[in-house]
Every structure is written in C-alpha cells, then in structure tokens.
Design a protein around this motif. Structure first.
Motif, mmCIF file in Angstrom:
data_model
loop_
_atom_site.group_PDB
_atom_site.id
_atom_site.type_symbol
_atom_site.label_atom_id
_atom_site.label_comp_id
_atom_site.label_asym_id
_atom_site.label_seq_id
_atom_site.Cartn_x
_atom_site.Cartn_y
_atom_site.Cartn_z
ATOM 1 N N UNK A 41 0.855 -1.186 0.000
ATOM 2 C CA UNK A 41 0.000 0.000 0.000
ATOM 3 C C UNK A 41 0.889 1.232 0.000
ATOM 4 N N UNK A 42 0.330 2.325 -0.503
ATOM 5 C CA UNK A 42 1.125 3.534 -0.711
ATOM 6 C C UNK A 42 0.340 4.772 -0.270
ATOM 7 N N UNK A 43 1.038 5.702 0.331
ATOM 8 C CA UNK A 43 0.432 6.994 0.633
ATOM 9 C C UNK A 43 0.667 7.933 -0.542
ATOM 10 N N UNK A 44 0.034 9.102 -0.503
ATOM 11 C CA UNK A 44 0.382 10.184 -1.427
ATOM 12 C C UNK A 44 1.665 10.834 -0.904
ATOM 13 N N UNK A 45 2.162 11.827 -1.605
ATOM 14 C CA UNK A 45 3.339 12.545 -1.119
ATOM 15 C C UNK A 45 2.986 13.296 0.165
ATOM 16 N N UNK A 76 12.627 16.053 -0.050
ATOM 17 C CA UNK A 76 11.871 16.562 1.097
ATOM 18 C C UNK A 76 10.505 15.883 1.200
ATOM 19 N N UNK A 77 9.884 15.665 0.053
ATOM 20 C CA UNK A 77 8.560 15.054 0.016
ATOM 21 C C UNK A 77 8.704 13.601 -0.413
ATOM 22 N N UNK A 78 7.990 12.729 0.251
ATOM 23 C CA UNK A 78 8.085 11.317 -0.083
ATOM 24 C C UNK A 78 6.769 10.613 0.179
ATOM 25 N N UNK A 79 6.642 9.405 -0.383
ATOM 26 C CA UNK A 79 5.478 8.564 -0.119
ATOM 27 C C UNK A 79 5.896 7.448 0.830
ATOM 28 N N UNK A 127 -3.563 17.469 -8.140
ATOM 29 C CA UNK A 127 -3.469 17.677 -6.698
ATOM 30 C C UNK A 127 -2.008 17.795 -6.276
ATOM 31 N N UNK A 128 -1.738 18.680 -5.324
ATOM 32 C CA UNK A 128 -0.361 18.868 -4.842
ATOM 33 C C UNK A 128 0.201 17.580 -4.253
ATOM 34 N N UNK A 145 6.764 12.496 -9.573
ATOM 35 C CA UNK A 145 5.305 12.479 -9.461
ATOM 36 C C UNK A 145 4.814 11.048 -9.278
ATOM 37 N N UNK A 146 3.581 10.910 -8.834
ATOM 38 C CA UNK A 146 2.943 9.601 -8.822
ATOM 39 C C UNK A 146 2.701 9.148 -10.261
#
Length: 270
Positions: A41-45, A76-79, A127-128, A145-146
């Motif tokens: 399973x994966x989250x968004x950023x 800085x941003x990750x899933x 979406x951001x 990006x996703x």
C-alpha cells in the motif's frame, strides 16, 4: 480584541490537531491493509509537516515493514510504502515517475523557477499531493510524481509562462543514473547566535515577529521533524526548511567579528 485572538488561537490549534489525527489515521489504515491483506500500500506525497507527524508513529507501525521513497536521497517530500519483499514474498514497482521538463528552444526560454514549474502543474488541475520534489537544472527541471498522473502531465503540459516545453518520462532507475548534481546558493549571514529563529529571519528576510508566526504555524522543519522551539541552537550539518521560502543546509559558524557577531554559512537548495 485579545479575547478574539485567544479564540482564534484555540480554533487554529484544534484544526491542526484534527488534521494531524486524520493523517495519522489514514497512515494506520494503509499499514493495517498491507499487513492483513498481504499487499503493498502507498500513501500520497507527504508534506514535511506530515512527514514529522509520520515519524511520531514509528512505534505504532512496528508490526509492518515500510519505507519512505521520494525518488532520491535528499528528497523533502516522499510517499510511504508499506510492505517489502521479505514480508510479502514478492516485489512491486515503486509507483513514481520522473518527468523531465525542458524548453524546445533554450535560447529563447524564460528563466523558470520552482514556483513557475509547480504553478504550471497545479494549473492542470493536479493535486499537490501527487507531486514530489523538483530538481532544477540550468534550463530544465525534473519533477517526481505519482505514476497515476504522469501520462496526463506528458499530454497536457506544453507551456510554462512564455516558454514552450517538452516533457519526457524517466524511470527511477534512469533518473538515478543521469540525475544532475544538486545546485545550491551560498548564503553568508551575520547573526547574534546560532538560534534557529535568528537564522530563519536571515534566510527569509522577515522580522522576528513574522518568524515567530512561522514557528507557530508549523512551517519550520529541522532534520525532518517539525520545530516549534524557536530558541533551538542549530548545529553544523542541520537541514531545515521553511514552507514558502525553501530548503537549506546550515554549514555552521565561520568566525566571530570584532563586534561580536557570528558569521555563518548556509546553503539554499535551488
């Protein structure tokens, strides 16, 4: 008037607490689904504030394998990816792509900034939370990006400001081999001490009162953790970010001037 501000403060704190709880509940749902159904399973950023909230959950998430993926080491941003080949018995492709954005005619291209690239993507209706970090080159940019939005970006993004651009997709493996070195802007500032509020004031060019608001509004992250202690002493090598103003590395004090001011060096990510 004072009562109004007190009420506003209480409402703001409750709102932030509710947002944190909703985010952490969502993360726990993803963890439990992975564990119970034997799937990835994966989250968004995550924003940097959410990343800090996630770090607080490590003990609660000890029952499941997971790691954070942002496309490269300094992201800085990750899933969050729940599951591993060891725990699930199979491997799945990471659902991230790297989009290279470059001008068709470099000679006539605008000097585009992070804000320009992000604004162009958001104007597509994306979406951001589907967009990770940008790495800005001399005339090109790379954005993680996703995978779910990569095809749409490739099809729809053709212009940023007055510049016609070409978008191409790279896998994470290709990106790792060809990724340009991170570029920095060197900053040299004079401060009374290594307190983080003084350093943030210098890099943002804001007053001490305005900087205090940044801490109050959960906009300062140090080494991946939310920082609300504006009197914290910075140490050489600390990484910090200020939402809306960028990411930085504190390289420490160089020397003290005759007037007793400490001369410090800071690198700003470009």
């Amino acid at each position: 008037m004072q009562s109004f501000y007190c009420i506003s403060e209480i409402i703001l704190r409750k709102t932030m607490k509710n947002e944190t709880q909703l985010f952490q509940n969502h993360i726990m749902d993803l963890a439990e689904k992975s564990y119970q159904q034997n799937v990835y399973t994966y989250s968004a950023f995550m924003t940097e504030a959410e990343r800090s909230d996630f770090e607080e959950m490590k003990n609660e998430l000890s029952f499941v394998d997971y790691h954070v993926e942002g496309g490269y080491e300094d992201a800085s941003r990750g899933i969050v990816i729940f599951g591993s080949i060891e725990s699930l018995g199979y491997e799945e492709e990471i659902p991230l792509s790297v989009i290279k954005i470059e001008p068709l005619q470099k000679k006539f291209a605008d000097d585009l900034t992070h804000r320009d690239y992000l604004g162009a993507l958001l104007n597509l209706g994306i979406e951001r939370s589907t967009i990770g970090d940008f790495v800005i080159g001399e005339k090109e940019a790379y954005v993680i990006v996703l995978k779910s939005v990569s095809a749409y970006i490739l099809q729809e993004l053709s212009r940023i400001k007055h510049t016609t651009v070409l978008c191409t997709e790279k896998s994470l493996e290709e990106w790792e081999k060809t990724r340009p070195p991170q570029q920095y802007k060197e900053l040299h500032e004079s401060v009374a001490s290594e307190r983080i509020d003084l350093i943030v004031s210098k890099v943002t060019k804001l007053s001490r009162n305005a900087v205090a608001e940044l801490f109050h509004d959960r906009k300062v992250i140090v080494n991946g953790r939310l920082c609300e202690n504006y009197s914290k002493t910075m140490e050489k090598g600390d990484r910090f970010s200020v939402r809306g103003y960028g990411k930085f590395i504190y390289d420490g004090g160089d020397y003290t001037s005759k007037k007793g001011k400490l001369q410090v060096s800071i690198r700003q990510f470009l």
